[in-house]
Scaffold this active site. Structure first.
Site, PDB file in Angstrom:
ATOM      1  N   SER A 280      -3.834   2.411   4.599  1.00  4.11           N
ATOM      2  CA  SER A 280      -4.669   1.779   3.645  1.00  4.11           C
ATOM      3  C   SER A 280      -6.044   2.418   3.795  1.00  4.11           C
ATOM      4  O   SER A 280      -7.015   2.124   2.923  1.00  4.11           O
ATOM      5  CB  SER A 280      -4.853   0.424   3.649  1.00  4.11           C
ATOM      6  OG  SER A 280      -5.263  -0.016   4.829  1.00  4.11           O
TER       7      SER A 280
ATOM      8  N   LYS B 232     -10.911  -2.766   6.540  1.00  2.00           N
ATOM      9  CA  LYS B 232     -10.980  -2.481   5.227  1.00  2.00           C
ATOM     10  C   LYS B 232     -12.641  -2.231   5.084  1.00  2.00           C
ATOM     11  O   LYS B 232     -13.189  -2.637   6.015  1.00  2.00           O
ATOM     12  CB  LYS B 232     -10.388  -3.610   4.487  1.00  2.00           C
ATOM     13  CG  LYS B 232      -9.058  -3.983   4.477  1.00  2.00           C
ATOM     14  CD  LYS B 232      -8.193  -2.880   3.502  1.00  2.00           C
ATOM     15  CE  LYS B 232      -6.819  -3.424   3.635  1.00  2.00           C
ATOM     16  NZ  LYS B 232      -5.946  -2.964   4.771  1.00  2.00           N
TER      17      LYS B 232
END
Length: 142
Positions: free
Chosen positions: A58, A95
């Site tokens: 990700s 993230k």
């Protein structure tokens, strides 16, 4: 993610002009060496710093790949734009932190992943701020 603590053992750095050329090679005879303490260079707060191994893709557009390690400092106050490690409903993720108008969301560095937006009943707890990433070159492991 796997938590690891930094070592206090230094390694050696070959110094010429401080760089390794990625273009035309230069002769490396009789290069002076100096001790390089990676902990001093990469870890500002040893008691609040962890090395974590990343699983997943990700964050590939941020240069964080499956199998990479990130250095996470829990003493840094997380701010908009930082790459953070957080517990989302008791599962760790890494993230970008986006904050706007008092709202938070976690954004991947891969367009295949949707942002994580807190919903009623879900919990997001920041573990720490990622400062650095490193990984083994192809054919090797760390």
């Amino acid at each position: 993610m796997q938590l690891l603590r930094p070592s206090t053992l230094p390694c050696w750095l070959l110094t010429s002009d401080g760089c390794v050329r990625a273009g035309f090679p230069s002769p490396a005879e009789d290069l002076p060496t100096e001790q390089l303490d990676l902990t001093k260079r990469l870890v500002s707060n040893p008691l609040s710093t962890y090395f974590m191994r990343v699983a997943g893709d990700s964050m590939i557009d941020a240069g964080i790949y499956d199998g990479s390690y990130v250095i996470v400092d829990r003493s840094i106050k997380p701010m908009h734009g930082h790459i953070i490690v957080a517990f989302v409903d008791n599962e760790l993720t890494i993230k970008y932190l986006h904050q706007k108008n008092g709202r938070m969301r976690l954004v991947a560095a891969n367009p295949s992943f949707l942002p994580i937006i807190p919903r009623e009943g879900s919990t997001i707890q920041v573990f720490g701020v990622s400062k650095t990433t490193f990984m083994a070159l192809p054919g090797f492991s760390i």
